[in-house]
Design a protein around this motif. Structure first.
Motif, PDB file in Angstrom:
ATOM      1  N   ASN A 156     -13.065  50.722 115.271  1.00 51.05           N
ATOM      2  CA  ASN A 156     -12.517  50.930 113.926  1.00 51.05           C
ATOM      3  C   ASN A 156     -11.001  50.708 114.004  1.00 51.05           C
ATOM      4  OD1 ASN A 156     -11.244  52.313 111.759  1.00 51.05           O
ATOM      5  ND2 ASN A 156     -13.016  53.650 111.487  1.00 51.05           N
ATOM      6  N   ALA A 208      -4.394  54.675 114.861  1.00 48.58           N
ATOM      7  CA  ALA A 208      -4.067  56.083 115.081  1.00 48.58           C
ATOM      8  C   ALA A 208      -3.877  56.368 116.574  1.00 48.58           C
ATOM      9  CB  ALA A 208      -5.174  56.966 114.508  1.00 48.58           C
ATOM     10  N   GLY A 218      -4.837  52.085 106.224  1.00 49.32           N
ATOM     11  CA  GLY A 218      -6.057  51.400 106.632  1.00 49.32           C
ATOM     12  C   GLY A 218      -7.225  51.989 105.882  1.00 49.32           C
ATOM     13  N   GLY A 219      -8.172  51.136 105.482  1.00 52.05           N
ATOM     14  CA  GLY A 219      -9.385  51.618 104.845  1.00 52.05           C
ATOM     15  C   GLY A 219      -9.154  52.054 103.411  1.00 52.05           C
ATOM     16  N   TYR A 220     -10.036  52.916 102.963  1.00 51.92           N
ATOM     17  CA  TYR A 220     -10.061  53.307 101.550  1.00 51.92           C
ATOM     18  C   TYR A 220      -9.085  54.445 101.299  1.00 51.92           C
ATOM     19  CZ  TYR A 220     -11.950  54.575  96.979  1.00 51.92           C
ATOM     20  OH  TYR A 220     -12.089  54.833  95.632  1.00 51.92           O
ATOM     21  N   LYS A 241     -15.318  56.690 100.494  1.00 49.97           N
ATOM     22  CA  LYS A 241     -15.976  55.386 100.667  1.00 49.97           C
ATOM     23  C   LYS A 241     -16.325  55.300 102.136  1.00 49.97           C
ATOM     24  CE  LYS A 241     -15.503  50.548  99.317  1.00 49.97           C
ATOM     25  NZ  LYS A 241     -14.573  49.452  99.001  1.00 49.97           N
ATOM     26  N   ILE A 267     -16.894  53.658 104.917  1.00 50.48           N
ATOM     27  CA  ILE A 267     -16.727  52.345 105.522  1.00 50.48           C
ATOM     28  C   ILE A 267     -16.088  52.462 106.904  1.00 50.48           C
ATOM     29  CG2 ILE A 267     -16.490  51.030 103.389  1.00 50.48           C
ATOM     30  CD1 ILE A 267     -13.364  51.302 103.877  1.00 50.48           C
ATOM     31  N   PRO A 326     -13.174  50.390 108.175  1.00 46.24           N
ATOM     32  CA  PRO A 326     -12.238  49.461 107.510  1.00 46.24           C
ATOM     33  C   PRO A 326     -12.066  48.143 108.271  1.00 46.24           C
ATOM     34  CG  PRO A 326     -11.158  51.560 108.072  1.00 46.24           C
ATOM     35  CD  PRO A 326     -12.516  51.600 108.669  1.00 46.24           C
ATOM     36  N   VAL A 383      -6.779  61.840 114.428  1.00 42.88           N
ATOM     37  CA  VAL A 383      -7.784  60.773 114.576  1.00 42.88           C
ATOM     38  C   VAL A 383      -7.988  60.431 116.042  1.00 42.88           C
ATOM     39  CG1 VAL A 383      -8.283  58.338 114.115  1.00 42.88           C
ATOM     40  CG2 VAL A 383      -7.397  59.803 112.277  1.00 42.88           C
ATOM     41  N   HIS A 407     -12.034  61.637 119.606  1.00 42.38           N
ATOM     42  CA  HIS A 407     -12.923  61.110 120.645  1.00 42.38           C
ATOM     43  C   HIS A 407     -12.293  61.256 122.030  1.00 42.38           C
ATOM     44  CE1 HIS A 407     -14.020  58.904 116.955  1.00 42.38           C
ATOM     45  NE2 HIS A 407     -15.245  58.992 117.416  1.00 42.38           N
ATOM     46  N   THR A 426     -21.543  60.580 114.865  1.00 44.81           N
ATOM     47  CA  THR A 426     -20.237  59.919 115.007  1.00 44.81           C
ATOM     48  C   THR A 426     -19.156  60.680 114.243  1.00 44.81           C
ATOM     49  OG1 THR A 426     -20.359  58.589 112.972  1.00 44.81           O
ATOM     50  CG2 THR A 426     -21.372  57.650 114.969  1.00 44.81           C
ATOM     51  N   GLU A 470     -15.815  59.177 112.151  1.00 48.12           N
ATOM     52  CA  GLU A 470     -15.235  57.882 111.746  1.00 48.12           C
ATOM     53  C   GLU A 470     -14.098  58.124 110.776  1.00 48.12           C
ATOM     54  OE1 GLU A 470     -15.526  54.185 112.792  1.00 48.12           O
ATOM     55  OE2 GLU A 470     -17.584  54.957 112.682  1.00 48.12           O
ATOM     56  N   VAL A 471     -13.033  57.328 110.891  1.00 47.02           N
ATOM     57  CA  VAL A 471     -11.979  57.379 109.884  1.00 47.02           C
ATOM     58  C   VAL A 471     -12.256  56.269 108.864  1.00 47.02           C
ATOM     59  CG1 VAL A 471     -10.400  56.130 111.430  1.00 47.02           C
ATOM     60  CG2 VAL A 471      -9.491  57.267 109.427  1.00 47.02           C
ATOM     61  N   ASN A 472     -12.480  56.688 107.629  1.00 43.97           N
ATOM     62  CA  ASN A 472     -12.781  55.726 106.564  1.00 43.97           C
ATOM     63  C   ASN A 472     -11.513  55.259 105.862  1.00 43.97           C
ATOM     64  OD1 ASN A 472     -15.199  58.159 105.962  1.00 43.97           O
ATOM     65  ND2 ASN A 472     -15.704  56.175 106.858  1.00 43.97           N
ATOM     66  N   GLY A 473     -10.499  56.079 105.981  1.00 41.14           N
ATOM     67  CA  GLY A 473      -9.228  55.710 105.365  1.00 41.14           C
ATOM     68  C   GLY A 473      -8.107  56.538 105.955  1.00 41.14           C
ATOM     69  N   LYS A 501      -9.276  60.190 105.402  1.00 42.17           N
ATOM     70  CA  LYS A 501     -10.656  60.348 104.933  1.00 42.17           C
ATOM     71  C   LYS A 501     -11.534  60.163 106.169  1.00 42.17           C
ATOM     72  CE  LYS A 501      -9.679  58.392 100.369  1.00 42.17           C
ATOM     73  NZ  LYS A 501      -9.801  59.453  99.362  1.00 42.17           N
ATOM     74  N   SER A 536     -15.416  60.763 108.040  1.00 45.66           N
ATOM     75  CA  SER A 536     -16.823  61.101 107.835  1.00 45.66           C
ATOM     76  C   SER A 536     -17.495  61.252 109.181  1.00 45.66           C
ATOM     77  CB  SER A 536     -17.522  60.070 106.955  1.00 45.66           C
ATOM     78  OG  SER A 536     -17.467  58.795 107.521  1.00 45.66           O
ATOM     79  N   ARG A 539     -21.213  61.167 110.859  1.00 46.11           N
ATOM     80  CA  ARG A 539     -22.653  60.902 110.758  1.00 46.11           C
ATOM     81  C   ARG A 539     -23.375  61.909 111.642  1.00 46.11           C
ATOM     82  NH1 ARG A 539     -23.859  57.526 106.380  1.00 46.11           N
ATOM     83  NH2 ARG A 539     -21.846  56.524 106.034  1.00 46.11           N
TER      84      ARG A 539
END
Lengths: 468, 468
Positions: free
Chosen positions: A234, A240, A317-319, A325, A327, A329, B243, B247, B309, B311-314, B335, B337, B339
């Motif tokens: 990602n 980051a 980056g991203g939304y 959202k 995603i 990105p 961010v 991990h 997971t 994940e950074v969506n934004g 942002k 999320s 999973r």
């Protein structure tokens, strides 16, 4: 305390009182021009600003006042020969471009519609740097009124560039091209500040700066974080991770070689800094901040004046819209800047950053990195006679107050002038930390602005002696 | 290969051929409604979409078709009783809202002006999920044509929600409120996909998802990175550090307790996954990606289907415009999320994330964290007779092909239906990875869309037997 008769101080103040209204009207007119060099849409405004200043300098009395073209935004050059063949030459530096500003960033009034409230003039550029350039116009007139001369006691030159807020990408080339005309025995930089309204200080050094934009590309487009997340890199995460890896647990920059050659503070320099009436609470208030964080082993002032940094100025980056959202990105962007101190070479830092980034970007992420033109750090010896002249002139303007020494954490192309012209750099600035450089609601204190005028009025005679 | 006479297959195909043009015209009309649930400005469109579908379901023959209000966007409910007192009840789930989409994101044509090119229908929602909801309309008509019945062989219910792309914040409450009317012996979810055009598969599980927005506040406004940088915490840096800290070096999520209870893959499940014709090159092409990266010790499919997971969506903070701006930003936003897989409780994860973030934000940075409504993970036993009925019906539609099993990495509120209705969840989806869910140029393969119709036509009779 002062070695100048009170009458000189009174003469200068009288002259300034007589002309301050017209001086401020002119400054307001200049501040209305949104000369934002970082935004291409404002290029015509930057040019308009240069032309306005050129005309105003001719009106002030400079026999030479010209717009100087660069490969970017235009600069302004003016010259007022002393007429005395033994007179030293002083080059004043400032800039007429300003930082971006928009009402919605948090400005209480239009950043390009100056207003005076409570003895303060609010406008983008009021302190950084139009106000501080402009005090030299009334300053030199007051100097003539004081001395009865028809030309300054020094050969006075002014170079006011138009790209300082964009990192002065063409400034060094401009200085090199006009090296002969710019020749000077000292450079006076009016693009810095003082400790506070009540503790007048002279700045002796600026940090340099190198800045870059890093683009990180992952998927060709935003992809579903459920369908693909957890199995592809990602780019926002990688961005980051780069930022996070810039510092170790002591907030020291981890890039190999970053601290090589750094001129460490001496014990006596640390002692001078420690003597300043530093109050963390009010410093934090000026910083609009709620806590300190920096390199272990250094005080807050040492951190901002004498230590190099790595800072993220922007990340994206991203939304970023409303709601969520889910995603991975397609891309992420970083804007990083590195403040540099005496002993660091920005080109060495640039190479080190490029290598460090390249080594940390994983397979599956492509990246681009682009550096702007760097600005070198700059440091003036405390024992230079010209610096003592600045201290004396300033003390007159500030009613005999003791003038202390500071540095500034910010950057300016002063070091290029020092390099190319082989002249010592002096700083004459009257801005205070609360002026909000680069921030919404930038202002200048009108009283201090006029102290700048007053200092300049005394300085040229004093420097003529000190530099001879 | 099939246990159904060829004539049944031919009957269904004949019926579909006759009605496909009108079916597609209707779908195009629906896709023109930009029912983007995440963007408040589109709330009227989401309502219009619900009303459009309700009318269309009545026209299809459902004696009951209603708009169901929620505290957010409206859902659609429809019911077509079998008439047979012993008939089992099947609830079909889908959603009529879509992801945000704008031409400038990289769409070749307007995302809400559907176009057919090369046997594909391009539009936001074509595959996710309007196309897959809509195949049930023609599907149930073909089922009646096949069986000669005037009502379906099962009591057929449809629940089509309007907030799936916003994390279904009011879906569980809706299901609980209407628990009695929604009662079912099985849930058929049409919001998933197949392995590929040539390898038809049935999905057996979805990941869950928990998502949050984190706001980090530093200075009250952007401040000068020269004057203050290196001595105050930078919220963009802190965002990046969060961010980066998500991990470890094995790409495992570091949040304490994150993996507690995770249902690990059995050896036989890993073997079934390994049997699939996985080609990393084409998987990467579908992901529009250039490399894989994920939790050590797991294959790409295992990572997206069966592993949780973060994940950074934004991510956003500071200056993102043209050129540079040497600031310490006032704030930064994330942002994120997560999973989730079977065995993880989203509320436990939420609490763990909140604690983890709070512990990592330094003095001088204030933060807010807000979670959306989570979606639970969902997993269907491979040996359930109803799942075998889906496999048989699909095999008929796909000319006797062997139907394999997959999972999906994405999330849906299927688990809420499973929880509240105590019914097994089956998945019937005909989307393929290249359909570009959530991405620009989303499309559905028209041939597969009609296979979906065909499968549904066979399914209700088969399920009537399997669930009795």
């Amino acid at each position: 305390m002062s070695d100048t008769p009170d009458s000189a101080v009174q003469t200068v103040r009288g002259y300034i009182d007589q002309h301050r209204a017209a001086f401020l009207d002119d400054l307001v007119e200049w501040l209305r021009i949104p000369s934002v060099s970082a935004q291409p849409a404002h290029a015509p405004d930057v040019r308009r600003s240069a032309e306005w200043l050129t005309a105003k300098l001719r009106e002030t009395g400079f026999p030479v006042a010209e717009v100087w073209e660069t490969d970017g935004a235009p600069a302004v050059y003016a010259e007022w020969p002393s007429g005395d063949p033994d007179a030293p030459t002083v080059l004043v530096y400032g800039h007429h471009d300003v930082q971006p500003a928009a009402r919605e960033d948090g400005w209480e009034t239009d950043p390009f519609e100056p207003v005076v409230r409570g003895g303060r003039l609010y406008a983008r550029g009021a302190a950084d740097d139009k106000g501080q350039v402009f005090f030299h116009t009334l300053g030199v007139r007051a100097h003539l009124a004081l001395t009865g001369r028809s030309a300054p006691a020094v050969n006075l030159k002014l170079l006011v560039e138009g790209e300082e807020e964009s990192g002065s990408p063409h400034f060094r080339a401009l200085v090199e091209r006009h090296r002969d005309r710019l020749e000077a025995d000292a450079v006076v930089v009016s693009d810095t500040g003082m400790w506070s309204e009540t503790t007048p200080t002279v700045c002796t050094g600026l940090r340099g700066v190198a800045d870059c934009e890093i683009e990180l590309y992952g998927p060709d487009q935003d992809i579903h974080s459920g369908a693909f997340g957890g199995a592809v890199p990602n780019p926002a995460t990688i961005a980051a991770r780069l930022v996070a890896a810039l510092h170790d647990e002591n907030e020291r920059v981890t890039i190999p070689g970053f601290y090589d050659g750094v001129e460490e503070l001496t014990d006596s320099e640390r002692a001078l800094i420690a003597e300043l009436p530093f109050d963390e609470t009010s410093w934090l208030a000026n910083a609009s901040s709620y806590g300190t964080l920096g390199e272990a082993g250094y005080s807050t002032l040492e951190r901002v004046w004498a230590r190099p940094t790595a800072e993220v100025n922007g990340i994206g980056g991203g939304y970023q819209g409303p709601g969520g959202k889910t995603i991975v990105p397609a891309s992420a962007q970083l804007k990083l800047s590195f403040r540099l101190v005496s002993g660091q070479d920005p080109y060495v830092i640039e190479a080190a950053v490029r290598d460090w980034v390249a080594a940390r970007v994983p397979d599956g992420i492509r990246h681009k990195i682009a550096f702007g033109a760097p600005t070198r750090p700059c440091l003036t010896p405390l024992d230079h006679p010209a610096l003592q002249a600045v201290v004396r002139s300033m003390s007159r303007a500030f009613d005999g107050a003791k003038i202390r020494f500071t540095r500034e954490g910010g950057s300016g192309p002063a070091a290029d002038l020092q390099d190319v012209l082989h002249a010592p750099v002096l700083f004459l600035g009257i801005s205070v930390p609360s002026d909000g450089w680069h921030a919404p609601n930038e202002k200048v204190e009108l009283d201090l602005l006029l102290k700048g005028v007053e200092t300049a009025a005394h300085l040229w005679g004093d420097l003529a002696g000190a530099l001879r």
